[in-house]
Design an enzyme around this catalytic site. Structure first.
Site, PDB file in Angstrom:
ATOM      1  N   ASP A  35      10.525 -10.651  40.603  1.00 38.73           N
ATOM      2  CA  ASP A  35      10.410 -11.605  39.491  1.00 38.73           C
ATOM      3  C   ASP A  35       9.897 -12.961  39.994  1.00 38.73           C
ATOM      4  OD1 ASP A  35      11.412  -9.599  38.054  1.00 38.73           O
ATOM      5  OD2 ASP A  35      13.353 -10.544  37.593  1.00 38.73           O
ATOM      6  N   ALA A  36      10.370 -13.379  41.190  1.00 37.05           N
ATOM      7  CA  ALA A  36      10.001 -14.700  41.708  1.00 37.05           C
ATOM      8  C   ALA A  36       8.489 -14.765  41.968  1.00 37.05           C
ATOM      9  CB  ALA A  36      10.768 -14.979  42.989  1.00 37.05           C
ATOM     10  N   TYR A  38       6.215 -12.957  40.432  1.00 35.68           N
ATOM     11  CA  TYR A  38       5.574 -12.982  39.117  1.00 35.68           C
ATOM     12  C   TYR A  38       5.584 -14.419  38.566  1.00 35.68           C
ATOM     13  CZ  TYR A  38       4.853 -12.077  34.140  1.00 35.68           C
ATOM     14  OH  TYR A  38       4.367 -12.095  32.851  1.00 35.68           O
ATOM     15  N   ASP A  39       6.752 -15.067  38.673  1.00 37.44           N
ATOM     16  CA  ASP A  39       6.865 -16.448  38.179  1.00 37.44           C
ATOM     17  C   ASP A  39       5.877 -17.365  38.894  1.00 37.44           C
ATOM     18  OD1 ASP A  39       8.848 -15.636  36.536  1.00 37.44           O
ATOM     19  OD2 ASP A  39      10.492 -16.379  37.781  1.00 37.44           O
ATOM     20  N   GLU A 117       5.561  12.285  15.080  1.00 36.62           N
ATOM     21  CA  GLU A 117       5.916  11.009  15.728  1.00 36.62           C
ATOM     22  C   GLU A 117       7.234  10.491  15.156  1.00 36.62           C
ATOM     23  OE1 GLU A 117       2.735   8.403  14.571  1.00 36.62           O
ATOM     24  OE2 GLU A 117       1.197   9.758  15.338  1.00 36.62           O
ATOM     25  N   LYS A 119       9.577   7.869  13.395  1.00 36.86           N
ATOM     26  CA  LYS A 119       9.257   6.782  12.468  1.00 36.86           C
ATOM     27  C   LYS A 119      10.177   5.607  12.817  1.00 36.86           C
ATOM     28  CE  LYS A 119       8.438   5.764   7.684  1.00 36.86           C
ATOM     29  NZ  LYS A 119       9.279   4.574   7.633  1.00 36.86           N
ATOM     30  N   ARG A 140       2.160  -6.267   7.156  1.00 33.88           N
ATOM     31  CA  ARG A 140       1.580  -5.362   6.167  1.00 33.88           C
ATOM     32  C   ARG A 140       1.371  -6.059   4.812  1.00 33.88           C
ATOM     33  NH1 ARG A 140       3.069  -2.090   2.189  1.00 33.88           N
ATOM     34  NH2 ARG A 140       1.866  -0.170   1.988  1.00 33.88           N
ATOM     35  N   GLU A 177       4.117  -0.481  14.826  1.00 34.37           N
ATOM     36  CA  GLU A 177       5.405  -1.010  14.378  1.00 34.37           C
ATOM     37  C   GLU A 177       5.976  -1.957  15.446  1.00 34.37           C
ATOM     38  OE1 GLU A 177       6.063   0.497  11.426  1.00 34.37           O
ATOM     39  OE2 GLU A 177       8.164   0.034  11.017  1.00 34.37           O
ATOM     40  N   CYS A 436      55.885   4.386  23.397  1.00 35.06           N
ATOM     41  CA  CYS A 436      55.265   4.379  22.068  1.00 35.06           C
ATOM     42  C   CYS A 436      54.619   5.746  21.813  1.00 35.06           C
ATOM     43  CB  CYS A 436      54.209   3.269  21.986  1.00 35.06           C
ATOM     44  SG  CYS A 436      53.267   3.318  20.458  1.00 35.06           S
TER      45      CYS A 436
HETATM   46  N1  5U1 Z   1       4.931   6.863  13.606  1.00 37.89           N
HETATM   47  C1  5U1 Z   1       4.384   6.418  12.486  1.00 37.89           C
HETATM   48  N2  5U1 Z   1       4.951   5.570  11.662  1.00 37.89           N
HETATM   49  N3  5U1 Z   1       4.083   5.371  10.655  1.00 37.89           N
HETATM   50  C2  5U1 Z   1       4.188   4.580   9.544  1.00 37.89           C
HETATM   51  N4  5U1 Z   1       3.159   6.764  12.038  1.00 37.89           N
HETATM   52  C3  5U1 Z   1       2.964   6.113  10.898  1.00 37.89           C
HETATM   53  N5  5U1 Z   1       1.921   6.114  10.070  1.00 37.89           N
HETATM   54  C4  5U1 Z   1       1.971   5.360   8.967  1.00 37.89           C
HETATM   55  C5  5U1 Z   1       3.108   4.568   8.679  1.00 37.89           C
HETATM   56  C6  5U1 Z   1       3.161   3.755   7.439  1.00 37.89           C
HETATM   57  O1  5U1 Z   1       0.943   5.319   8.101  1.00 37.89           O
HETATM   58  C7  5U1 Z   1      -0.255   6.060   8.358  1.00 37.89           C
HETATM   59  C8  5U1 Z   1      -0.070   7.543   8.188  1.00 37.89           C
HETATM   60  C9  5U1 Z   1      -1.252   5.592   7.357  1.00 37.89           C
END
Ligand code: 5U1
Length: 682
Positions: A35-36, A38-39, A117, A119, A140, A177, A436
């Site tokens: 870390d040092a 990197y700093d 995948e 979510k 979004r 996300e 107890c």
């Molecule tokens: N993993 C994942 N989350 N997610 C959310 N894929 C994914 N795709 C999305 C959304 C709203 O939308 C696309 C399919 C358009």
């Protein structure tokens, strides 16, 4: 002021080095500098950019510390709309989705390949890269117009300010996300609690609250992360043929892609994936609320098109909600194994996290006060995985008039002994000890529990009856039970009695660590028990240790050492330990592991999916302990670590007589080896 070429070059080198270390640290979990160091690189770059502001290019990693605050977020129109997803809540709905697709494209008798995948439960963002440099980041919003959160997103370490590799489009939008890992969320809330600040109800709210800060310095201080899952605007000519190849490409450019992504075949593949991910949901380092299935081939996606704001080619298969609202009918106090008094809310039964919940922990009196929970309140309850349900918060608008404030009792509700406050702790304790009945029962329950002696069939009700009839006073008495004792108990048939006796026999073969954990010594959890077992390797040596020498064990401080020494100094406890050994409890010798690289010379092969870490993490941890990790099993392999769905490598190992470790055994080995490594290095 003209900038010397050598300075320009040095700034460019520093930027590149820092970004590469960021990638190694945050994405690969495999830093190669301290870390040092990197700093030092970062400080040098900040100094150069301060002297020559022109050098502070838009992709400089120095922006990660946060730009000046803004008054409001500007609006941003997305180049391609940000779509939402249709939901499926059952296997049947997923099957209907798959059937609809196949009919629409005339593939009724074919199997569609999907990319599945997790979510993530976070906040969707769109990242615009121009000439490989992060130019804009937007939320979004309504899908067409979002908010400009570029300065905040620049502070998220895993998001590249400049793409790695080559061949990126001139202009593209990456979609994904922003989320807060569970560990970061816990740390953030713990800190907020200490400082008396507002705490967040869940990681999603924490992520959203952190990203939508007008002051980027605040965002920079929050543990945010990001996974990408697709693209918006993207030149058709550069678009690969399928979603899985696109994700590989984005990953090569340095964008983080979730390691749980998988290609699956047809609806069966989707549902098997759903079950696999649901099972490990609680172990994942981030919150997810379901999985997403996407038709993999882009050509098929294009033929399928969209309805309203959602694509026809994808669906979110939602997990059971982990939060629900219900009413508190009473607040009771439970007494635990160590006498700790825990307030528990009795609730109107509610379905949450896949099960019906009728009680939830309120942790301690401070928590009840802080959350201001009263009988009659409507509350949000959370149950994640097999974690004990907890009351997250009450809903003030729904409080009935006259709701009573809860007070902790000053006498134990089970045995009437005095309740003691532990200085410096939020917990109150019953002073009754094993007198107890509640503490006595909990200590037996703990002894028999899955992670301790793992006595199958010795449940709550049976323990109650064994204690009531005085058939069991100490844990050692369990091993003296005879078939007739058990058959005499209500509703216990001969078959169940024999099953229990068999389970008791099986439990006698254990490990030293499990045995120590089962004894229920204060503050000795599983990790401490493993560290003690790895250090002493024999029960006799541990029994001979005093409080001072116990502190030589990794992570054992004066408090734990005091509890261990006091436990073994008590003649009654020594008597129970001796009786247990006399009853036949035994364990194989603890492996001899030593040195700063305790796995030097050992060769491992990893196969299947591990629930607690990715393969990359597993490999990295093994290598740091000196082991070699290879891809193929041979006679020279020492261990094959087999996760879920291990495939042919496991079979090959068995054929060659190579040791196969389950994930649990692997974790124990890592723990033991790490204990030795840190004992040597400290
Ligand atoms: N993993 C994942 N989350 N997610 C959310 N894929 C994914 N795709 C999305 C959304 C709203 O939308 C696309 C399919 C358009």
């Amino acid at each position: 002021m003209t900038i010397p070429d050598s300075t320009r070059q040095r700034a460019a080198d520093l930027r590149e080095q820092i970004e590469s270390h960021n990638r190694r640290y945050y994405q690969l979990d495999a830093p190669i500098i301290a870390d040092a160091e990197y700093d030092r690189l970062m400080r040098e770059l900040i100094e150069l950019e301060t002297r020559f502001p022109e050098l502070a290019s838009i992709d400089s990693p120095t922006h990660r510390v946060g730009a000046p605050p803004v008054r409001a977020f500007a609006e941003v129109r997305h180049q391609a709309p940000m779509l939402s997803l249709d939901n499926a809540f059952s296997d049947e709905e997923v099957a209907a989705f798959d059937r609809r697709l196949r009919e629409r494209v005339g593939m009724q008798s074919e199997t569609i390949e999907y990319v599945a995948e997790p979510k993530l439960d976070g906040l969707a963002v769109s990242l615009t890269y121009r000439q490989g440099i992060l130019a804009l980041a937007a939320t979004r919003g309504d899908g067409q117009v979002g908010e400009d959160v570029t300065a905040n997103v620049r502070t998220i370490s895993v998001i590249p300010l400049r793409l790695a590799g080559r061949g990126h489009p001139e202009h593209m939008e990456v979609r994904g996300e922003v989320y807060m890992p569970k560990s970061g969320f816990r740390a953030l809330n713990e800190r907020a609690l200490r400082l008396g600040e507002k705490i967040f109800a869940n990681p999603r709210n924490a992520a959203a609250g952190s990203l939508r800060q007008l002051d980027p310095k605040i965002t920079a201080s929050r543990p945010l992360a990001f996974f990408c899952y697709g693209v918006g605007l993207f030149p058709q000519a550069l678009l690969p043929s399928s979603q899985d190849v696109l994700l590989e490409l984005l990953e090569r450019w340095g964008l983080p892609v979730c390691s749980e992504v998988a290609c699956v075949q047809g609806v069966e593949g989707c549902l098997a994936y759903y079950r696999r991910v649901l099972e490990k949901r609680a172990l994942l380092p981030y919150d997810i609320d379901g999985v997403v299935y996407k038709v993999s081939r882009f050509e098929l996606q294009q033929r399928l098109g969209f309805v309203a704001k959602a694509p026809r080619w994808a669906v979110a298969h939602k997990f059971p909600a982990e939060e629900a609202t219900t009413r508190v009918e009473a607040i009771e106090v439970q007494v635990g194994r160590t006498g700790a008094l825990t307030p528990v809310a009795r609730l109107a039964a509610v379905f949450v996290g896949g099960v019906t919940v009728s009680s939830a922990t309120l942790h301690n009196a401070d928590e009840v006060r802080r959350k201001d929970i009263r009988v009659g309140d409507t509350v949000v309850v959370r149950r994640a995985g097999d974690v004990i349900p907890e009351v997250v918060k009450m809903i003030p608008e729904l409080r009935p008039p006259g709701a009573r404030v809860f007070e902790m009792p000053d006498r134990c509700p089970v045995c009437g002994s005095r309740v003691e406050a532990v200085p410096g702790e939020a917990i109150l304790r019953c002073s009754g000890g094993l007198y107890c009945p509640a503490q006595h029962k909990e200590s037996i329950r703990h002894f028999a529990s899955r992670r301790a002696m793992d006595i199958d069939g010795l449940g709550d009700k049976l323990i109650d009856q064994l204690l009531e009839r005085k058939l069991v006073q100490t844990a050692a008495d369990i091993y003296a039970l005879r078939e007739q004792d058990l058959v005499d108990i209500d509703r216990m048939g001969v078959k169940s009695a024999r099953n229990l006796l068999r389970a008791l026999e099986r439990s006698k073969t254990t490990t030293l660590a499990r045995f120590l954990y089962a004894l229920g010594i204060r503050e000795v959890g599983e990790a401490t028990a493993r560290a003690l077992a790895a250090h002493y390797r024999s029960l006799d040596d541990l029994l001979a240790a005093d409080a001072e020498s116990l502190q030589q064990v990794r992570d054992v401080g004066p408090s734990v050492a005091g509890h261990v020494a006091a436990f073994f100094a008590e003649p009654r406890n020594r008597g129970v330990v001796a009786d247990l050994i006399a009853a036949g409890i035994h364990w194989p010798p603890e492996p001899e592991i030593s040195g700063a690289r305790p796995l030097e010379g050992k060769s491992f092969v990893l196969t299947g999916t591990l629930g607690t870490m990715t393969r990359v993490e597993a490999k990295d941890r093994l290598e740091r302990l000196g082991a070699k990790v290879s891809g193929a099993v041979s006679k020279k392999t020492h261990y094959v670590v087999a996760g879920a769905d291990p495939g042919s490598k496991r079979a090959k190992a068995e054929q060659l007589g190579v040791d196969v470790l389950s994930e649990n055994e692997f974790l124990q080995l890592l723990e033991t080896a790490s204990a030795h490594a840190s004992a040597v290095s400290s």
